[in-house]
Scaffold this motif. Structure first.
Motif, PDB file in Angstrom:
ATOM      1  N   ALA A  82     -22.869  15.951 -13.944  1.00  0.00           N
ATOM      2  CA  ALA A  82     -21.906  15.025 -13.353  1.00  0.00           C
ATOM      3  C   ALA A  82     -22.597  13.757 -12.864  1.00  0.00           C
ATOM      4  O   ALA A  82     -22.062  12.654 -12.979  1.00  0.00           O
ATOM      5  CB  ALA A  82     -21.144  15.702 -12.220  1.00  0.00           C
ATOM      6  N   ASP A  87     -19.391  11.564 -13.329  1.00  0.00           N
ATOM      7  CA  ASP A  87     -18.156  12.335 -13.395  1.00  0.00           C
ATOM      8  C   ASP A  87     -17.736  12.719 -11.984  1.00  0.00           C
ATOM      9  O   ASP A  87     -18.365  13.543 -11.338  1.00  0.00           O
ATOM     10  CB  ASP A  87     -18.375  13.585 -14.257  1.00  0.00           C
ATOM     11  CG  ASP A  87     -17.133  14.437 -14.399  1.00  0.00           C
ATOM     12  OD1 ASP A  87     -16.077  14.088 -13.822  1.00  0.00           O
ATOM     13  OD2 ASP A  87     -17.218  15.468 -15.094  1.00  0.00           O
ATOM     14  N   LYS A 117     -15.824   5.918  -9.344  1.00  0.00           N
ATOM     15  CA  LYS A 117     -16.566   6.005 -10.607  1.00  0.00           C
ATOM     16  C   LYS A 117     -17.191   4.667 -11.001  1.00  0.00           C
ATOM     17  O   LYS A 117     -18.320   4.629 -11.477  1.00  0.00           O
ATOM     18  CB  LYS A 117     -15.648   6.519 -11.724  1.00  0.00           C
ATOM     19  CG  LYS A 117     -16.382   6.773 -13.025  1.00  0.00           C
ATOM     20  CD  LYS A 117     -15.461   7.414 -14.046  1.00  0.00           C
ATOM     21  CE  LYS A 117     -16.138   7.605 -15.371  1.00  0.00           C
ATOM     22  NZ  LYS A 117     -17.003   8.757 -15.433  1.00  0.00           N
TER      23      LYS A 117
END
Length: 194
Positions: A82, A87, A117
């Motif tokens: 991630a 992510d 993000k």
């Protein structure tokens, strides 16, 4: 002569109490604690936060503080996959209060990214590698140093009363580490002066 031995014994007691009391340190993320998109990229694949983290030593029990605007940003604890992909969909933990203090409870890598993000893609992310405790012969593990690389140095002097005559006992304390060596040096100096 007996007075010099008393000073040496007292110095050993001080060293044993200092070296047996390991304290944690709270690091400010990036050195300032501000969790935001870095002003300038530090070059290569290393974020400014990671360049800072590589200059510090983190130990089990230490903590890291993040300060940010709640509602506009957050801190996510994620796994490596991630982290690499920025992510934000399935974090291990989410912090959004604006003043997050995360304590390291184990050794190994910890991966933090921004909950935004776009911010993460602009290098608002951090890898902290927490050092493993070192094993030592006979007693399991060596305690963490009570002094962090960015903490102030220990005081240089210790106050020793010339009238105090502590009695040595059979279970003399074990002086260890830098504090122990410093106390022994101070004790030897007092012994030589008396």
């Amino acid at each position: 002569m007996a007075h010099g031995r008393s000073c040496l014994f007292l110095a050993c007691l001080v060293a044993a109490s200092v070296s047996s009391t390991a304290s944690a340190f709270v690091f400010k993320a990036g050195g300032t604690g501000e969790w935001r998109v870095p002003a300038e990229p530090s070059g290569g694949n290393t974020s400014a936060y990671n360049a800072w983290a590589q200059r510090n030593r983190f130990r089990v029990g230490d903590a890291i503080a993040f300060s940010y605007q709640p509602g506009n940003d957050s801190v996510l604890l994620v796994d490596k996959k991630a982290y690499d992909a920025c992510d934000t969909s399935a974090p291990i933990d989410t912090f959004a209060d604006g003043n997050t203090v995360f304590t390291f409870t184990r050794s190994g890598p910890f991966y933090f990214i921004s909950g935004n993000k776009d911010n993460c893609n602009r290098n608002e992310k951090l890898i902290v590698v927490v050092m493993a405790e070192r094993a030592v012969a006979g007693n399991g593990t060596e305690p963490a140093s009570p002094f962090s690389p960015s903490s102030p140095p220990p005081p240089i002097g210790i106050e020793i009363s010339p009238t105090a005559h502590p009695r040595p006992n059979a279970a003399a304390p074990k002086a260890a580490g830098v504090a122990g060596m410093a106390a022994l040096s101070i004790g030897a100096l007092f012994y030589a002066l008396v």
